[in-house]
Design an enzyme around this catalytic site. Structure first.
Site, mmCIF file in Angstrom:
data_model
loop_
_atom_site.group_PDB
_atom_site.id
_atom_site.type_symbol
_atom_site.label_atom_id
_atom_site.label_comp_id
_atom_site.label_asym_id
_atom_site.label_seq_id
_atom_site.Cartn_x
_atom_site.Cartn_y
_atom_site.Cartn_z
ATOM 1 N N ILE A 1 73.691 118.883 65.753
ATOM 2 C CA ILE A 1 73.860 119.001 64.306
ATOM 3 C C ILE A 1 73.255 120.324 63.862
ATOM 4 C CG2 ILE A 1 73.125 118.093 62.065
ATOM 5 C CD1 ILE A 1 75.322 116.409 63.368
ATOM 6 N N LYS A 2 74.080 121.160 63.228
ATOM 7 C CA LYS A 2 73.610 122.469 62.772
ATOM 8 C C LYS A 2 73.043 122.374 61.362
ATOM 9 C CE LYS A 2 75.719 126.420 63.777
ATOM 10 N NZ LYS A 2 76.809 127.420 63.851
ATOM 11 N N LEU A 3 71.858 122.940 61.211
ATOM 12 C CA LEU A 3 71.181 122.982 59.915
ATOM 13 C C LEU A 3 70.646 124.391 59.690
ATOM 14 C CD1 LEU A 3 69.153 119.768 60.636
ATOM 15 C CD2 LEU A 3 70.623 119.946 58.622
#
Length: 317
Positions: free
Chosen positions: A131-133
């Site tokens: 998951i990219k944040l």
């Protein structure tokens, strides 16, 4: 003679920075990364039309509210594209949380879990997803919580050493320091317009982060991102991972000769320092005008492309 892409693969995990399935088939990367801009570009590819139609049909089944349908269809499209890419790679797909949530820890966690749920429902386990944040303080806190719940994260839009240090201290799985965008800033804001690869400010930044992580025994993976030229990539050979756009993958594949390892840590592992407080993080990050500019600019640009994607979906609903 061996080409540079094959040679690089011997010392660094090569990741494709694209949502283009044709590029995946051609260059066979280990992993792939996407972001709102790449999803928007991928949505223009004719072969992806069925993925858009499927996302829209699914969203209509979930809700009768138009605004909610847009959100649902956009999430589903990102996952649908991720699912197609996962058929072609042995490793992980990175899918990004809406950049407009970059300063909201609670909402970022909720969106991440939503994306994970969609992947899980399609039969994909958590160990194939990142998951990219955005590497804001709030994004890092969201990642810290998600990691504890078995959801690995890729912290992106990373420009300052303070961001890198805070990510490692939070125990995030992977960071994506942006090489080319750092170079862009120094070219635009300084007198020097040309840099040798080893002097490139983006290369220097990633090298410093890599050495610090290895010196203190942090497990967080360093994945250099956002490259402007082959020299930057060659200078970071040996980095844990490098995510590279198709145009540069092509250039590497068409260039002959060996690639030598440039990054390595041979010293002893030393004790980890006391983690940064929120106040220390903001103060140290604030000392870097490049990082302040590029983090804000990156979030704005991803948010704009997210809006364009939603407009496209809205017009089709």
């Amino acid at each position: 003679m061996t080409d540079k892409l094959t040679s690089l693969r011997q010392i660094t995990t090569v990741v494709a920075d694209t949502g283009d399935i044709a590029a995946m088939k051609l260059y066979q990367p280990q992993d792939a990364t996407t972001n709102p801009s790449l999803i928007l570009n991928a949505a223009q590819i004719p072969e992806y039309r069925k993925l858009i139609d499927e996302a829209i049909a699914w969203a209509r089944e979930q809700s009768s509210d138009h605004a909610q349908q847009i959100v649902d269809a956009t999430d589903k499209l990102a996952v649908n594209i991720g699912l197609e890419i996962l058929k072609l790679i042995p490793g992980r797909i990175s899918t990004e949380v809406d950049a407009r949530l970059s300063y909201d820890t609670v909402a970022s966690v909720a969106k991440a879990k939503r994306l994970i749920k969609l992947y899980n429902e399609a039969g994909i386990s958590n160990d194939r997803i990142l998951i990219k944040l955005a590497s804001t303080w709030q994004g890092i806190r969201a990642a810290e919580q998600l990691e504890k719940e078995g959801i690995n994260c890729n912290l992106t839009l990373l420009f300052s050493f303070a961001q890198a240090r805070a990510c490692a201290e939070a125990g995030v799985f992977l960071i994506s320091p942006f090489v080319g965008r750092i170079l862009d800033w120094y070219k635009a804001n300084g007198d020097k317009k040309e840099f040798a690869p080893h002097e490139d400010p983006g290369v220097v930044s990633v090298t410093e982060i890599y050495q610090y992580y290895k010196k203190h025994g942090y497990k967080t993976v360093v994945m250099g991102a956002s490259f402007r030229n082959l020299g930057e990539i060659i200078e970071l050979a040996g980095c844990d991972r490098l995510t590279i756009a198709p145009s540069l993958l092509k250039e590497l594949a068409e260039s002959e000769g060996p690639v030598e390892r440039k990054l390595a840590y041979t010293g002893e592992v030393q004790a980890k320092p006391t983690p940064l407080t929120e106040a220390e993080f903001y103060w140290q990050h604030n000392q870097d005008p490049m990082a302040i500019d590029k983090l804000a600019d990156g979030i704005r640009k991803f948010a704009i492309d997210q809006g364009k994607l939603e407009k496209m979906i809205s017009d089709l609903l």
